[in-house]
Design an enzyme around this catalytic site. Structure first.
Site, mmCIF file in Angstrom:
data_model
loop_
_atom_site.group_PDB
_atom_site.id
_atom_site.type_symbol
_atom_site.label_atom_id
_atom_site.label_comp_id
_atom_site.label_asym_id
_atom_site.label_seq_id
_atom_site.Cartn_x
_atom_site.Cartn_y
_atom_site.Cartn_z
ATOM 1 N NE ARG A 151 -3.706 -2.077 -0.328
ATOM 2 C CZ ARG A 151 -3.170 -2.931 -1.243
ATOM 3 N NH1 ARG A 151 -1.789 -3.228 -1.353
ATOM 4 N NH2 ARG A 151 -3.676 -4.497 -0.980
ATOM 5 C CB SER B 23 -8.981 -2.170 4.515
ATOM 6 O OG SER B 23 -9.073 -3.471 3.929
ATOM 7 C CD GLU C 207 -5.466 0.195 2.712
ATOM 8 O OE1 GLU C 207 -4.937 -0.986 3.594
ATOM 9 O OE2 GLU C 207 -5.700 0.538 1.516
HETATM 10 C C1 LIG Z 1 -15.741 0.029 -1.466
HETATM 11 C C2 LIG Z 1 -14.543 -0.119 -0.751
HETATM 12 C C3 LIG Z 1 -12.640 -1.327 -1.212
HETATM 13 C C4 LIG Z 1 -12.071 -0.874 -1.762
HETATM 14 N N1 LIG Z 1 -11.186 -2.146 -1.851
HETATM 15 C C5 LIG Z 1 -9.766 -2.193 -2.211
HETATM 16 C C6 LIG Z 1 -8.614 -3.158 -2.141
HETATM 17 O O1 LIG Z 1 -9.330 -4.516 -2.486
HETATM 18 N N2 LIG Z 1 -7.160 -3.322 -2.248
HETATM 19 C C7 LIG Z 1 -6.845 -1.822 -2.218
HETATM 20 O O2 LIG Z 1 -6.035 -1.871 -2.447
HETATM 21 N N3 LIG Z 1 -7.863 -0.762 -1.873
HETATM 22 C C8 LIG Z 1 -8.987 -0.616 -1.969
HETATM 23 N N4 LIG Z 1 -9.894 0.308 -1.336
HETATM 24 C C9 LIG Z 1 -9.444 1.336 -0.893
HETATM 25 C C10 LIG Z 1 -9.155 2.245 -2.818
HETATM 26 O O3 LIG Z 1 -9.992 2.584 -3.631
HETATM 27 C C11 LIG Z 1 -7.753 2.128 -2.922
HETATM 28 O O4 LIG Z 1 -6.810 3.152 -2.149
HETATM 29 C C12 LIG Z 1 -7.993 3.485 -4.376
HETATM 30 O O5 LIG Z 1 -6.503 2.943 -5.181
HETATM 31 C C13 LIG Z 1 -7.783 4.805 -3.470
HETATM 32 O O6 LIG Z 1 -7.876 5.471 -5.447
HETATM 33 P P1 LIG Z 1 -8.578 6.961 -5.795
HETATM 34 O O7 LIG Z 1 -8.911 7.448 -6.965
HETATM 35 O O8 LIG Z 1 -9.767 7.172 -4.760
HETATM 36 O O9 LIG Z 1 -7.632 7.471 -4.996
HETATM 37 P P2 LIG Z 1 -8.085 9.023 -3.302
HETATM 38 O O10 LIG Z 1 -8.365 8.292 -2.624
HETATM 39 O O11 LIG Z 1 -8.755 9.863 -4.077
HETATM 40 O O12 LIG Z 1 -6.373 9.234 -3.669
HETATM 41 C C14 LIG Z 1 -5.398 8.856 -2.204
HETATM 42 C C15 LIG Z 1 -4.218 9.310 -1.914
HETATM 43 O O13 LIG Z 1 -3.517 8.678 -3.736
HETATM 44 C C16 LIG Z 1 -3.785 10.128 -3.919
HETATM 45 N N5 LIG Z 1 -3.650 10.295 -5.521
HETATM 46 C C17 LIG Z 1 -4.644 9.626 -5.811
HETATM 47 N N6 LIG Z 1 -4.455 10.529 -7.545
HETATM 48 C C18 LIG Z 1 -3.413 11.301 -7.448
HETATM 49 C C19 LIG Z 1 -2.331 11.002 -8.449
HETATM 50 N N7 LIG Z 1 -3.117 11.314 -10.437
HETATM 51 N N8 LIG Z 1 -1.156 11.769 -8.506
HETATM 52 C C20 LIG Z 1 -0.474 11.716 -7.409
HETATM 53 N N9 LIG Z 1 -1.283 11.118 -6.332
HETATM 54 C C21 LIG Z 1 -2.738 11.414 -6.068
HETATM 55 C C22 LIG Z 1 -4.197 11.630 -3.129
HETATM 56 O O14 LIG Z 1 -3.651 12.858 -2.990
HETATM 57 C C23 LIG Z 1 -4.522 10.286 -2.223
HETATM 58 O O15 LIG Z 1 -3.163 10.802 -1.187
HETATM 59 C C24 LIG Z 1 -11.450 0.410 -0.864
HETATM 60 C C25 LIG Z 1 -12.492 1.252 -1.114
HETATM 61 C C26 LIG Z 1 -13.381 0.962 -1.016
HETATM 62 C C27 LIG Z 1 -14.555 2.354 -0.595
#
Ligand SMILES: Cc1cc2nc3c(=O)[nH]c(=O)nc-3n(C[C@H](O)[C@H](O)[C@H](O)COP(=O)(O)OP(=O)(O)OC[C@H]3O[C@@H](n4cnc5c(N)ncnc54)[C@H](O)[C@@H]3O)c2cc1C
Length: 310
Positions: free
Chosen positions: A183, A233, A303
């Site tokens: 992660r 998570s 996380e």
């Molecule tokens: C129902 C559910 C299930 C999930 N299951 C999983 C799973 O199985 N495995 C898992 O790993 N995660 C899981 N997640 C968590 C999440 O979906 C992941 O961590 C995902 O990768 C986050 O992406 P995001 O675009 O929503 O990032 P955000 O939440 O918008 O941002 C997360 C971080 O990334 C940074 N960021 C985002 N985009 C960029 C960019 N282009 N450049 C630089 N920094 C950036 C942000 O500044 C922040 O620090 C789950 C979440 C939910 C709600």
């Protein structure tokens, strides 16, 4: 960077009005609309990024005038303070999401939806992204977090990432340079923005790929409280343990503060059961960590990324 809490000055506001389409500039935007927890106060401004050129222009300018900003994907791993965020939020997920396939490679802009890229891969008979079918983030967010599930992770399929430094310099980082870990990636510690991701996948049987992705999604539905807002998570997996099991064994299944609850279905998830505030969620996270530490001596590390003042 301006310090948190400092107001955005007039010159920055004017610059934004001159360089961003009015429909892409959302002033005083409630962040609850942009996070899967469905909580969070107002961002001073949310900017829906259109293309690379605009992104580079804004980032270079913000660097020059020390304007604080935050890069937003789908907000699926994000807890925004009830007091909101006084800086600029760069929303990648709305327009900056083109995807193209060339042979075994997929090129996706940072704001592309990861599940949609997984579907594109399947439609082209490309295997490797089945694990990502149910991770509700953007490609950029997934790279930053090295998102993973069911023995798959971004590290296995990302060949190269085009990043932008805070000074406005564009660089290509290969897989090794990304320093992917559990992660985490180099971007957790270095101020880079993800612009584009190149995936390298393996040819496979389209139906098998689709079946595998659907099976992972079915397992999620069975085990995870997908019917409630959450950020997945809440805590990282501590080495040698499972966060959900520790929380359950600490007697916290269903434990609630305000509108935030430890899910009864999966104790590793904190869910918003109705009108939770960010401080309900933060307080619950603190209490859960404290109780698990007390009982088992294990430190739970969030996380979920936090934005704003807590
Ligand atoms: C129902 C559910 C299930 C999930 N299951 C999983 C799973 O199985 N495995 C898992 O790993 N995660 C899981 N997640 C968590 C999440 O979906 C992941 O961590 C995902 O990768 C986050 O992406 P995001 O675009 O929503 O990032 P955000 O939440 O918008 O941002 C997360 C971080 O990334 C940074 N960021 C985002 N985009 C960029 C960019 N282009 N450049 C630089 N920094 C950036 C942000 O500044 C922040 O620090 C789950 C979440 C939910 C709600």
């Amino acid at each position: 960077m301006v310090k948190a809490g400092e107001m955005m000055n007039q010159a920055v506001k004017e610059f934004l009005k001159e360089n961003v389409l009015p429909e892409d500039l959302l002033w005083k935007e409630p962040m609850e609309k942009h996070t899967t927890f469905r909580v969070g106060g107002e961002a001073e401004v949310l900017i829906q990024i259109r293309d690379e050129e605009q992104l580079q222009k804004l980032v270079s300018y913000f660097g020059k005038v020390s304007q604080e900003y935050f890069v937003l994907g789908k907000g699926s791993n994000l807890l925004v303070s009830d007091q909101g965020y006084q800086g600029a939020v760069l929303d990648m997920s709305r327009h900056f999401s083109q995807v193209r396939v060339e042979g075994n490679r997929i090129y996706a802009q940072a704001g592309a939806s990861l599940p949609q890229v997984a579907v594109t891969a399947a439609n082209h008979g490309l295997s490797g992204l089945e694990f990502a079918a149910g991770i509700p983030g953007t490609v950029g967010g997934a790279v930053v977090m090295n998102a993973g599930a069911y023995d798959g992770e971004m590290k296995q399929v990302v060949r190269c990432v085009t990043v932008l430094s805070h000074e406005g310099e564009v660089m290509e980082l290969d897989n090794a340079t990304m320093e992917f870990g559990y992660r985490t990636s180099i971007i957790k510690n270095r101020p880079f923005l993800v612009q584009e991701v190149m995936f390298e996948l393996c040819p496979g049987d389209k139906d098998e790929i689709m079946k595998k992705g659907a099976e992972f999604n079915r397992r999620r539905k069975d085990k995870q409280p997908l019917e409630y807002p959450s950020a997945g998570s809440t805590f990282k997996r501590p080495e040698g343990y499972f966060a959900g099991k520790l929380i359950m064994d600490a007697g916290l299944r269903g434990y609630r503060i305000g509108g935030a609850q430890v899910s009864e279905k999966h104790c590793g998830f904190i869910i918003n059961v109705g009108n939770a505030t960010a401080s309900d969620i933060q307080d619950l996270m603190d209490e859960v960590s404290e109780k698990v530490k007390e009982q088992f001596g294990v430190r739970l590390e969030p996380e979920v990324v936090r934005l704003g003042q807590f």
